[in-house]
Design an enzyme around this catalytic site. Structure first.
Site, mmCIF file in Angstrom:
data_model
loop_
_atom_site.group_PDB
_atom_site.id
_atom_site.type_symbol
_atom_site.label_atom_id
_atom_site.label_comp_id
_atom_site.label_asym_id
_atom_site.label_seq_id
_atom_site.Cartn_x
_atom_site.Cartn_y
_atom_site.Cartn_z
ATOM 1 N N ASP A 153 1.743 3.955 2.900
ATOM 2 C CA ASP A 153 0.674 4.818 2.389
ATOM 3 C C ASP A 153 1.274 5.930 1.528
ATOM 4 O O ASP A 153 1.271 5.824 0.313
ATOM 5 C CB ASP A 153 -0.192 5.379 3.519
ATOM 6 C CG ASP A 153 -1.615 5.680 3.068
ATOM 7 O OD1 ASP A 153 -1.995 5.266 1.954
ATOM 8 O OD2 ASP A 153 -2.365 6.307 3.844
ATOM 9 N N GLU A 179 -10.566 3.178 7.706
ATOM 10 C CA GLU A 179 -9.496 4.127 8.040
ATOM 11 C C GLU A 179 -10.118 5.295 8.790
ATOM 12 O O GLU A 179 -9.926 5.463 9.981
ATOM 13 C CB GLU A 179 -8.809 4.606 6.745
ATOM 14 C CG GLU A 179 -7.737 5.661 6.965
ATOM 15 C CD GLU A 179 -7.231 6.265 5.649
ATOM 16 O OE1 GLU A 179 -7.950 6.190 4.633
ATOM 17 O OE2 GLU A 179 -6.119 6.830 5.662
ATOM 18 N N HIS A 204 -9.910 0.908 0.071
ATOM 19 C CA HIS A 204 -9.625 1.702 1.273
ATOM 20 C C HIS A 204 -10.869 1.642 2.165
ATOM 21 O O HIS A 204 -11.925 2.156 1.780
ATOM 22 C CB HIS A 204 -9.377 3.163 0.912
ATOM 23 C CG HIS A 204 -7.978 3.474 0.488
ATOM 24 N ND1 HIS A 204 -7.481 3.142 -0.745
ATOM 25 C CD2 HIS A 204 -6.966 4.104 1.148
ATOM 26 C CE1 HIS A 204 -6.223 3.557 -0.825
ATOM 27 N NE2 HIS A 204 -5.886 4.146 0.311
ATOM 28 N N HIS A 261 0.850 -1.197 0.000
ATOM 29 C CA HIS A 261 0.000 0.000 0.000
ATOM 30 C C HIS A 261 0.883 1.244 0.000
ATOM 31 O O HIS A 261 1.384 1.686 1.031
ATOM 32 C CB HIS A 261 -0.915 -0.031 1.235
ATOM 33 C CG HIS A 261 -1.985 1.011 1.219
ATOM 34 N ND1 HIS A 261 -3.309 0.731 1.491
ATOM 35 C CD2 HIS A 261 -1.956 2.342 0.965
ATOM 36 C CE1 HIS A 261 -4.030 1.835 1.407
ATOM 37 N NE2 HIS A 261 -3.224 2.833 1.084
ATOM 38 N N GLY A 311 -9.748 7.940 -1.557
ATOM 39 C CA GLY A 311 -10.370 9.247 -1.383
ATOM 40 C C GLY A 311 -11.133 9.279 -0.063
ATOM 41 O O GLY A 311 -11.101 8.316 0.691
ATOM 42 N N HIS A 357 1.090 5.047 -2.403
ATOM 43 C CA HIS A 357 0.511 5.844 -3.495
ATOM 44 C C HIS A 357 1.626 6.543 -4.270
ATOM 45 O O HIS A 357 2.472 7.215 -3.674
ATOM 46 C CB HIS A 357 -0.442 6.905 -2.949
ATOM 47 C CG HIS A 357 -1.679 6.333 -2.314
ATOM 48 N ND1 HIS A 357 -2.908 6.360 -2.930
ATOM 49 C CD2 HIS A 357 -1.878 5.722 -1.121
ATOM 50 C CE1 HIS A 357 -3.816 5.803 -2.140
ATOM 51 N NE2 HIS A 357 -3.218 5.404 -1.027
ATOM 52 N N ASP A 386 1.396 9.160 -6.139
ATOM 53 C CA ASP A 386 1.323 10.625 -5.961
ATOM 54 C C ASP A 386 1.514 11.021 -4.505
ATOM 55 O O ASP A 386 1.430 12.210 -4.180
ATOM 56 C CB ASP A 386 0.003 11.187 -6.523
ATOM 57 C CG ASP A 386 -1.236 10.517 -5.968
ATOM 58 O OD1 ASP A 386 -1.141 9.393 -5.435
ATOM 59 O OD2 ASP A 386 -2.330 11.123 -6.050
HETATM 60 O O1 LIG Z 1 -4.911 6.900 3.055
HETATM 61 C C1 LIG Z 1 -5.616 7.312 2.116
HETATM 62 N N1 LIG Z 1 -6.968 7.215 2.208
HETATM 63 C C2 LIG Z 1 -7.778 7.578 1.184
HETATM 64 N N2 LIG Z 1 -7.322 8.096 0.054
HETATM 65 C C3 LIG Z 1 -5.983 8.253 -0.059
HETATM 66 C C4 LIG Z 1 -5.100 7.875 0.933
HETATM 67 N N3 LIG Z 1 -3.853 8.169 0.523
HETATM 68 C C5 LIG Z 1 -3.964 8.696 -0.700
HETATM 69 N N4 LIG Z 1 -5.258 8.764 -1.059
HETATM 70 C C6 LIG Z 1 -5.809 9.280 -2.293
HETATM 71 C C7 LIG Z 1 -5.172 10.590 -2.706
HETATM 72 C C8 LIG Z 1 -4.490 10.283 -3.987
HETATM 73 O O2 LIG Z 1 -4.542 11.371 -4.885
HETATM 74 C C9 LIG Z 1 -5.259 9.102 -4.517
HETATM 75 C C10 LIG Z 1 -4.575 8.248 -5.569
HETATM 76 O O3 LIG Z 1 -3.312 7.840 -5.196
HETATM 77 O O4 LIG Z 1 -5.545 8.365 -3.337
HETATM 78 ZN ZN LIG Z 2 -3.915 4.822 0.951
#
Ligand SMILES: O=c1[nH]cnc2c1ncn2[C@H]1C[C@H](O)[C@@H](CO)O1
Ligand SMILES: [Zn+2]
Length: 387
Positions: A307, A218, A215, A26, A188, A28, A30
């Site tokens: 993350d 959380e 997701h 896990h 998101g 991301h 970006d």
């Molecule tokens: O931890 C998270 N929870 C929900 N959404 C998340 C988390 N970390 C990143 N994101 C979102 C923001 C990013 O722009 C998107 C794609 O990677 O996923």
């Molecule tokens: Zn995430």
């Protein structure tokens, strides 16, 4: 002949943790660009919105801005990373550097996720985004190899849960399943955006025998986890940390699991835990109070993840360092989390098995035997065991 009693395994050093083979499920794309790269890309693309222009200060800004205790505010910071990840060149570069950074940190297998729909602002199409990111990862894997590291990176395509492109993104993931995309995800803001809004995407993926994580659990609790598993059919839970709301621990330490927690443990549903991220968004108060250790002791399928390395100023090794400080983990514990993660990956079973047996287990065995070859190693006549 003297014989010492076995000694307690020692906590691993930061250097041992870094050299240990690790698996990341896990992370991301970006949420992990190098601050210096963001500054250079902002210069090249004319983006004026970065809050700092020096790399150290920018890295610090991301960590501070992500510390608010709110998932929504945490997510705001991605505006800046995505603003400069809009061209083919930028995506290739960020993905290549991601693979290099993970390899440098001792990660041997990673699944990195990103939302193709967030990279269309300058005219790229969804296919072009996937092709650019794939190209970047292959380049990063090659560069890592040249530097003596072995890493394999697969991607997960994320759909944003507040948007309406999930079926399209699921189809995109399925088209690219033989060229580097190993699964699908939704991300998101969780509250107000239940995963059941995207049932058509999940139904499609199940029909295609494809894999996905969601997701869930959380920022929002058990109903979100229940929906992700029982309505949507998720293979894994992104975070899932709030499953502890369904576990009661008595004063004598006896734990009682509710029906959902029992289901998650019995079915070996992988939990993609991300401790530092949880501290920042308010899902846990401190490392010592993070549910990771309770869940480990109860033998849930726990994995440890980053993350967003930029927002959390972290790496897989740093996550393990913090947990080692809080819970006294040994190399055996880190190996256990790592094997859990490898078992839970979305690549084929025979490849997972080969990574476990031929890379991960020998890697930990080599680290654990290093003490035998130090100058101060005991000679014959004493027996001790170390971690
Ligand atoms: O931890 C998270 N929870 C929900 N959404 C998340 C988390 N970390 C990143 N994101 C979102 C923001 C990013 O722009 C998107 C794609 O990677 O996923
Ligand atoms: Zn995430």
């Amino acid at each position: 002949m003297t014989s010492q009693l076995p000694t307690a395994p020692k906590p691993p050093t930061a250097d041992q943790i870094r050299r240990a083979p690790k698996v990341l499920l896990h992370d991301h794309l970006d949420g992990g660009p190098r601050p210096g790269t963001l500054i250079e890309l902002a210069g090249e693309t004319g983006y004026q919105g970065l809050p700092e222009t020096e790399a150290d200060k920018l890295g610090h800004w991301f960590r501070e801005a992500s510390d608010s205790g709110s998932l929504e505010r945490y997510l705001d910071t991605f505006t800046h990373t995505n603003a400069v990840m809009q061209t083919r060149e930028a995506l290739v570069r960020v993905a290549a550097e991601c693979a290099e950074d993970l390899a440098e940190d001792g990660v041997v297998y990673a699944e990195v996720r990103y939302a193709p729909e967030l990279h269309l602002a300058a005219g790229l199409g969804l296919e072009e985004v996937v092709e650019a990111v794939n190209e970047g990862f292959r380049l990063g894997e090659r560069r890592a190899r040249e530097n003596g590291h072995r890493i394999r990176v697969g991607t997960l395509l994320t759909a944003m849960r507040h948007a309406a492109r999930s079926l399209e993104v699921a189809q995109l993931a399925n088209r690219h399943r033989d060229s580097g995309v190993v699964g699908f995800d939704i991300a998101g803001a969780e509250a107000g955006h239940p995963p059941t809004r995207h049932l058509d995407a999940f139904d499609y993926l199940r029909h295609e025998n494809n894999h996905f994580t969601i997701h869930a659990g959380e920022a929002f609790g058990l109903p979100s986890i229940w929906e992700a598993l029982q309505r949507c059919g998720a293979d894994r839970l992104g975070h899932g940390v709030r499953i502890v709301d369904d576990i009661t621990v008595a004063e004598d330490g006896t734990a009682t699991l509710g029906r959902l927690a029992s289901y998650v443990r019995d079915k070996r549903v992988p939990l993609e835990l991300c401790p530092t991220s949880n501290l920042q968004t308010g899902a846990a108060a401190s490392y010592a109070e993070h549910p990771v250790d309770l869940l480990r002791r109860l033998r849930f399928r726990v994995t440890v993840n980053t993350d967003n390395r930029l927002m959390s100023g972290t790496s897989v090794s740093r996550e393990f360092e913090r947990l080692t400080e809080a819970f006294g983990y040994t190399l055996d514990d880190i190996a256990w989390f790592t094997v859990n993660a490898m078992k839970s990956a979305f690549i084929p079973f025979n490849e997972r098995l080969a990574l476990i047996n031929d890379v991960i287990k020998p890697g930990y065995a080599a680290l654990k035997s290093e003490w035998l070859f130090t100058e101060t190693a005991p000679t014959s006549g004493s027996v001790s065991s170390r971690g």
